[in-house]
Design a protein around this motif. Sequence first.
Motif, PDB file in Angstrom:
ATOM      1  N   GLU A   1       3.230  -6.340  -5.414  1.00 46.96           N
ATOM      2  CA  GLU A   1       3.101  -5.443  -4.264  1.00 46.96           C
ATOM      3  C   GLU A   1       4.320  -4.551  -4.153  1.00 46.96           C
ATOM      4  OE1 GLU A   1       1.978  -7.597  -0.616  1.00 46.96           O
ATOM      5  OE2 GLU A   1       0.065  -6.573  -1.010  1.00 46.96           O
TER       6      GLU A   1
ATOM      7  N   THR B   1      -2.428  -3.749   3.175  1.00 45.23           N
ATOM      8  CA  THR B   1      -2.837  -3.950   1.782  1.00 45.23           C
ATOM      9  C   THR B   1      -2.443  -2.713   1.000  1.00 45.23           C
ATOM     10  OG1 THR B   1      -4.981  -3.083   2.389  1.00 45.23           O
ATOM     11  CG2 THR B   1      -4.811  -5.478   2.139  1.00 45.23           C
ATOM     12  N   LEU B   2      -1.831  -2.962  -0.131  1.00 50.86           N
ATOM     13  CA  LEU B   2      -1.343  -1.823  -0.910  1.00 50.86           C
ATOM     14  C   LEU B   2      -2.404  -1.415  -1.927  1.00 50.86           C
ATOM     15  CD1 LEU B   2       2.258  -3.146  -1.221  1.00 50.86           C
ATOM     16  CD2 LEU B   2       1.610  -0.993  -0.154  1.00 50.86           C
TER      17      LEU B   2
ATOM     18  N   HIS C   1      -3.890  -0.705  -5.144  1.00 46.25           N
ATOM     19  CA  HIS C   1      -3.481  -0.940  -6.536  1.00 46.25           C
ATOM     20  C   HIS C   1      -3.847   0.201  -7.484  1.00 46.25           C
ATOM     21  CE1 HIS C   1      -1.327  -4.704  -7.409  1.00 46.25           C
ATOM     22  NE2 HIS C   1      -1.644  -4.951  -6.147  1.00 46.25           N
TER      23      HIS C   1
END
Length: 294
Positions: free
Chosen positions: A34, A130-131, A133
């Motif tokens: 992350e 939430t990153l 992706h």
Amino acid sequence: MNKVDEQLTFRLKKTFKLYIRSALQNALSETPSESDVLQTIINIQAALELIGKFFVLRREGWKGIVKSKFHDKSETELLSLIEKDEIQTTPFWKSKDFFSNEIYLNSDDKDLLDKFQSHRNQVMHLGMSTLPHGILNESIWFMVRIINQLEWQDTLPMQDQYLANSLKSLLGNSLYTSLLANSCYIDESIDRAFELYPDDMKHCIQCANESWALTDELDRVCFVCGYRGDQDTFGFADCPLCDAKGEVVFDALNIGYNEHIRGKCCSCREFVNVSKCKTCDWVSPYPQVCNSCA
Ligand SMILES: [Zn+2]
Ligand SMILES: [Zn+2]
Ligand SMILES: [Zn+2]
């Protein structure tokens, strides 16, 4: 260049290089965490903001990037303000507006530009739960589609700006190799080169990818490695070894002064001697009668 331009140029160049290397190091991490995603977002946006300012500065001078309340200060005052980190620059949207009018951006590119800016703002001002992706791949597109148009070659030492593998100089050998081997960078760059300049593409004499385009500014620029030069510098002849047409590149400025000179085929990568016909100026492999007169 005056001293104010010089000082600001020095800072922008140096810091841009640090940010772009960090961004790509994070983006190319083998097991991205992350933290890698977050660092990629922040670093690539920071790299863009600096190279964007550099792009404006080179065209407009320091007033193009420094807030107007500083414009009537003397050079000495300005240098002292820069030294003390008290100079203030214009907001990003101004340089973004400026370079957006100077470079090619299709609607996907504009979305990409907005997306990174908005992700960066989220991360910096509120954090993200939430990153995203997919952003790691998109950061490579971002490099290809946007940053590669902002003439970062000019941030390099003079000998690496022209007729050199500029990307390797920007990133260092290991990061350069990793970018080319482990990402969509090459494919994306070749697509981009053909999208913009489909008519006169060559294999790059430096990196061998078919991405060495003749641009509207009449430079030959490789969209993969950044190798570039004035088009008049290069001549192209047919290759007698692999039969590729117009892929033997030679020194067009000097061939007339020599019986023959050594060229290199960008397709089969072999060296080929070439000479210019005294009668019609056509360049053929040497020794061989002129292709054109014969
Ligand atoms: Zn190249
Ligand atoms: Zn060849
Ligand atoms: Zn001839």
